[in-house]
Design a protein around this motif. Sequence first.
Motif, PDB file in Angstrom:
ATOM      1  N   SER A   1      45.655  -9.133 -38.961  1.00 48.30           N
ATOM      2  CA  SER A   1      45.151 -10.153 -37.983  1.00 48.30           C
ATOM      3  C   SER A   1      45.871 -11.655 -38.604  1.00 48.30           C
ATOM      4  O   SER A   1      46.157 -11.727 -39.773  1.00 48.30           O
ATOM      5  N   THR A   2      45.800 -12.512 -37.638  1.00 49.97           N
ATOM      6  CA  THR A   2      46.285 -13.868 -38.060  1.00 49.97           C
ATOM      7  C   THR A   2      45.395 -14.725 -38.436  1.00 49.97           C
ATOM      8  O   THR A   2      44.135 -14.145 -38.474  1.00 49.97           O
ATOM      9  N   GLY A   3      45.646 -15.602 -39.052  1.00 55.52           N
ATOM     10  CA  GLY A   3      44.436 -16.803 -39.345  1.00 55.52           C
ATOM     11  C   GLY A   3      44.238 -16.861 -40.709  1.00 55.52           C
ATOM     12  O   GLY A   3      44.815 -16.376 -41.562  1.00 55.52           O
ATOM     13  N   ILE A   4      43.168 -17.446 -41.201  1.00 55.68           N
ATOM     14  CA  ILE A   4      42.551 -17.670 -42.417  1.00 55.68           C
ATOM     15  C   ILE A   4      42.228 -16.388 -43.202  1.00 55.68           C
ATOM     16  O   ILE A   4      42.283 -16.038 -44.228  1.00 55.68           O
ATOM     17  N   ARG A   5      41.570 -15.416 -42.400  1.00 54.61           N
ATOM     18  CA  ARG A   5      40.825 -14.291 -42.921  1.00 54.61           C
ATOM     19  C   ARG A   5      41.897 -13.528 -43.265  1.00 54.61           C
ATOM     20  O   ARG A   5      41.776 -12.647 -44.385  1.00 54.61           O
ATOM     21  N   ASP A   6      43.070 -13.407 -42.737  1.00 54.52           N
ATOM     22  CA  ASP A   6      44.098 -12.473 -43.278  1.00 54.52           C
ATOM     23  C   ASP A   6      43.760 -11.031 -43.621  1.00 54.52           C
ATOM     24  O   ASP A   6      43.964 -10.696 -44.628  1.00 54.52           O
ATOM     25  N   ASP A   7      43.130 -10.358 -42.697  1.00 52.76           N
ATOM     26  CA  ASP A   7      42.642  -9.131 -43.044  1.00 52.76           C
ATOM     27  C   ASP A   7      43.696  -7.942 -42.474  1.00 52.76           C
ATOM     28  O   ASP A   7      44.375  -8.142 -41.636  1.00 52.76           O
ATOM     29  N   ASN A   8      43.598  -6.703 -43.225  1.00 50.64           N
ATOM     30  CA  ASN A   8      44.353  -5.776 -42.804  1.00 50.64           C
ATOM     31  C   ASN A   8      43.801  -4.474 -43.135  1.00 50.64           C
ATOM     32  O   ASN A   8      43.126  -4.253 -44.143  1.00 50.64           O
ATOM     33  N   VAL A   9      44.031  -3.432 -42.325  1.00 51.81           N
ATOM     34  CA  VAL A   9      43.338  -2.121 -42.519  1.00 51.81           C
ATOM     35  C   VAL A   9      44.386  -0.971 -42.299  1.00 51.81           C
ATOM     36  O   VAL A   9      45.361  -1.175 -41.437  1.00 51.81           O
ATOM     37  N   PHE A  10      44.567   0.031 -43.022  1.00 53.69           N
ATOM     38  CA  PHE A  10      45.727   1.104 -43.024  1.00 53.69           C
ATOM     39  C   PHE A  10      44.609   2.246 -43.331  1.00 53.69           C
ATOM     40  O   PHE A  10      43.813   2.533 -44.194  1.00 53.69           O
ATOM     41  N   ALA A  11      44.996   3.308 -42.338  1.00 53.63           N
ATOM     42  CA  ALA A  11      44.157   4.796 -42.392  1.00 53.63           C
ATOM     43  C   ALA A  11      45.210   5.676 -42.299  1.00 53.63           C
ATOM     44  O   ALA A  11      46.188   5.513 -41.301  1.00 53.63           O
ATOM     45  N   GLY A  12      45.306   7.098 -42.910  1.00 50.62           N
ATOM     46  CA  GLY A  12      46.075   7.894 -42.785  1.00 50.62           C
ATOM     47  C   GLY A  12      45.653   9.312 -42.788  1.00 50.62           C
ATOM     48  O   GLY A  12      44.494   9.626 -43.664  1.00 50.62           O
ATOM     49  N   THR A  13      45.964  10.112 -41.985  1.00 54.31           N
ATOM     50  CA  THR A  13      45.517  11.697 -42.167  1.00 54.31           C
ATOM     51  C   THR A  13      46.593  12.495 -42.053  1.00 54.31           C
ATOM     52  O   THR A  13      47.658  12.378 -41.249  1.00 54.31           O
ATOM     53  N   LEU A  14      46.517  13.386 -43.153  1.00 53.18           N
ATOM     54  CA  LEU A  14      47.764  14.630 -43.247  1.00 53.18           C
ATOM     55  C   LEU A  14      46.973  15.857 -43.416  1.00 53.18           C
ATOM     56  O   LEU A  14      46.187  16.151 -43.907  1.00 53.18           O
ATOM     57  N   SER A  15      47.645  16.888 -42.502  1.00 52.64           N
ATOM     58  CA  SER A  15      47.033  18.247 -42.504  1.00 52.64           C
ATOM     59  C   SER A  15      48.336  19.160 -42.286  1.00 52.64           C
ATOM     60  O   SER A  15      49.266  18.795 -41.327  1.00 52.64           O
ATOM     61  N   ARG A  16      48.212  20.207 -43.189  1.00 49.69           N
ATOM     62  CA  ARG A  16      49.562  20.999 -43.242  1.00 49.69           C
ATOM     63  C   ARG A  16      49.101  22.266 -43.842  1.00 49.69           C
ATOM     64  O   ARG A  16      48.209  22.295 -44.937  1.00 49.69           O
ATOM     65  N   THR A  17      49.488  23.475 -43.156  1.00 45.25           N
ATOM     66  CA  THR A  17      49.311  24.794 -43.513  1.00 45.25           C
ATOM     67  C   THR A  17      50.575  25.446 -44.205  1.00 45.25           C
ATOM     68  O   THR A  17      51.608  25.264 -43.475  1.00 45.25           O
ATOM     69  N   PHE A  18      50.310  25.764 -45.445  1.00 45.78           N
ATOM     70  CA  PHE A  18      51.645  26.328 -46.146  1.00 45.78           C
ATOM     71  C   PHE A  18      51.231  28.021 -46.050  1.00 45.78           C
ATOM     72  O   PHE A  18      50.619  28.526 -45.719  1.00 45.78           O
ATOM     73  N   ALA A  19      52.541  28.460 -46.866  1.00 46.02           N
ATOM     74  CA  ALA A  19      52.337  30.041 -46.970  1.00 46.02           C
ATOM     75  C   ALA A  19      51.208  30.454 -47.700  1.00 46.02           C
ATOM     76  O   ALA A  19      50.394  29.674 -48.385  1.00 46.02           O
ATOM     77  N   LYS A  20      50.772  31.632 -47.385  1.00 52.48           N
ATOM     78  CA  LYS A  20      49.910  32.505 -48.276  1.00 52.48           C
ATOM     79  C   LYS A  20      48.159  31.852 -47.785  1.00 52.48           C
ATOM     80  O   LYS A  20      47.403  31.586 -48.821  1.00 52.48           O
ATOM     81  N   ASN A  21      48.164  31.472 -46.455  1.00 57.02           N
ATOM     82  CA  ASN A  21      46.885  31.101 -46.279  1.00 57.02           C
ATOM     83  C   ASN A  21      46.464  29.885 -46.732  1.00 57.02           C
ATOM     84  O   ASN A  21      45.136  29.667 -47.065  1.00 57.02           O
ATOM     85  N   LEU A  22      47.156  28.845 -47.295  1.00 58.05           N
ATOM     86  CA  LEU A  22      46.739  27.639 -47.816  1.00 58.05           C
ATOM     87  C   LEU A  22      46.927  26.561 -46.812  1.00 58.05           C
ATOM     88  O   LEU A  22      48.139  26.368 -46.358  1.00 58.05           O
ATOM     89  N   THR A  23      45.796  25.779 -46.771  1.00 57.23           N
ATOM     90  CA  THR A  23      45.756  24.718 -45.733  1.00 57.23           C
ATOM     91  C   THR A  23      45.326  23.604 -46.664  1.00 57.23           C
ATOM     92  O   THR A  23      44.232  23.354 -47.584  1.00 57.23           O
ATOM     93  N   VAL A  24      45.952  22.288 -46.734  1.00 53.33           N
ATOM     94  CA  VAL A  24      45.800  20.926 -47.298  1.00 53.33           C
ATOM     95  C   VAL A  24      45.416  19.783 -46.426  1.00 53.33           C
ATOM     96  O   VAL A  24      46.080  19.776 -45.284  1.00 53.33           O
TER      97      VAL A  24
END
Length: 547
Positions: free
Chosen positions: A47-70
């Motif tokens: 946002s602009t102005g005096i309060r100058d706030d910012n937010v960041f969020a991220g989600t990552l999901s991946r299935t690897f070999a040998k039935n491993l999910t992160v």
Amino acid sequence: MSPLIKPEQRDVFDMGIHAFDAYSFTFDNFKFYKPQTPYTHVRYGTSTGIRDDNVFAGTLSRTFAKNLTVNVDYKRFNQVGEFNHDRSRNTNFAVGFEKSHWKNRFKTHLIYTYNQYLREENGGIQSDANLLLNNNVQSSRLSTPIFTELAGSKLKSWGVLLNSDLALFKGGDSLSRLSSDKGLHLGYEISYKKDDGLYYDTQINSSIDSAYYRNLNTDSRGIRNSYYHNNFKNTVYLSAIGKENSSSGQADYLKAGLSYERHLLKYQPTDSSFSVLKLIADGQWDLPGIAGISASGYYVLNSLTPIYNIEGRASGKINKILDAEVWLNVRNLPPGFLYQHLNLNSVKVYNTNGDNIFTTYFGGKVFIPFINLGVSLHQNIITNYTYFDNNYKMQQVGGATSITGVQAKYDLKLGVFHLDNDVLWQATTTTQVRIPTWATTHAVYLEAKFFKKKLLINAGVDVRYLSAFDRQGYSPVILNFYNADGANSSSMFTYDAFISYKIRLLRGFVRVDNINNIYDKKAQYQIDRYPIDKFAIKFGFDWIFNN
């Protein structure tokens, strides 16, 4: 956030701090995804102005070999604030691993969570009189007197959980994805969680400070309230799992077990340790597209007084004519620890034993898809309703307190014109429950598609209204809300303008917050002594990568 009153989510032992529940990652709300391709979800706003706030969020999901999910979740929020010493910085992180062995007969889950909330505490503004000058010209919020200039708070928690689940008897075809978990399971879960809280003020030397701290244990060298809490938990359970529903991705199941918790609490000048032994149960049954029922709860086995929390839900559907749901939650739990104890500078200020809070929460909702109308009823009946008074001390309302809420949601669509409405009415039998009688939100916007329907654009106005009610105050000294004497009780009306767009998996927006602040210079409040942010422009995006 909605002012609708519902029981907060809590366990047997509870520190009594729930101001940040909606933002924290926990073992219970962490989600495991099983994507066929890598999944990434990124969100950013500023946002602009005096309060100058910012937010960041991220989600990552991946299935690897040998039935491993992160799975990884991350959120970061920064805000400078509009008043002096009003900076905030929140960090939330969680990562989970799921690994299958022996043709899916044995599964392990490992979860790590971390939450930290840092804030400069100014105690709110002393008065909003100087926010208005002659000719209704607003003065700088940075020149508004505040209560504390060298104070701050820090809340931090982290935890790790390991779950091991063994299929004793398999049902169906073990090679089928939809029936891979079907059968009788034996599970063991071990977890460790540590949370601590701190409030400090390094300078107390005026009559204003004494009044703000209610003449409690103050010292010209400063004031400090801190605690450390460790929880080590072991759980063993048996579960029976049915076939997974291909449309919802959930399976019918029934689970029961025992949970043993060991707590260590450091709250100077004393330390304490204690154990909790619980009987736990959980289950759900679903008739796809027609009806479903779910229930969960626990009962403490090593308590001299009954301590329990039981809740259940049932839902039904009649084709595309009607969706309905009912719920019931019954619980008998002690007040939060910090409600009953206050130690400042390692000196006991007060120590009391409150009565258990018996709560019955029930209600239901119906939704009629044909007209986009939903109506819900929420009824709370609370014996020994508990709150902080103006002197930061716990009080309980004897007898039963009733809180009734009726909420209606109606979305009107006429071509490209949309009108979304949310109206809430609430009533209570005691003035100690501080809620508005009416709370409404409305969105009026146009929605149109361009470039062969690949670009979706919405443009319109959001309107919010709260009827007059006595506000609660927030005291960082006790890290909690309290019923302030002489609190602001005016109604609140704000509106924003926005434009948003969507191109496939990319969404973005530009929003002008609190437009009414341009011509209406009076401060508006949701919390006493903490005016809401004034006019500002926000923009951000939301992007999903699924490849």
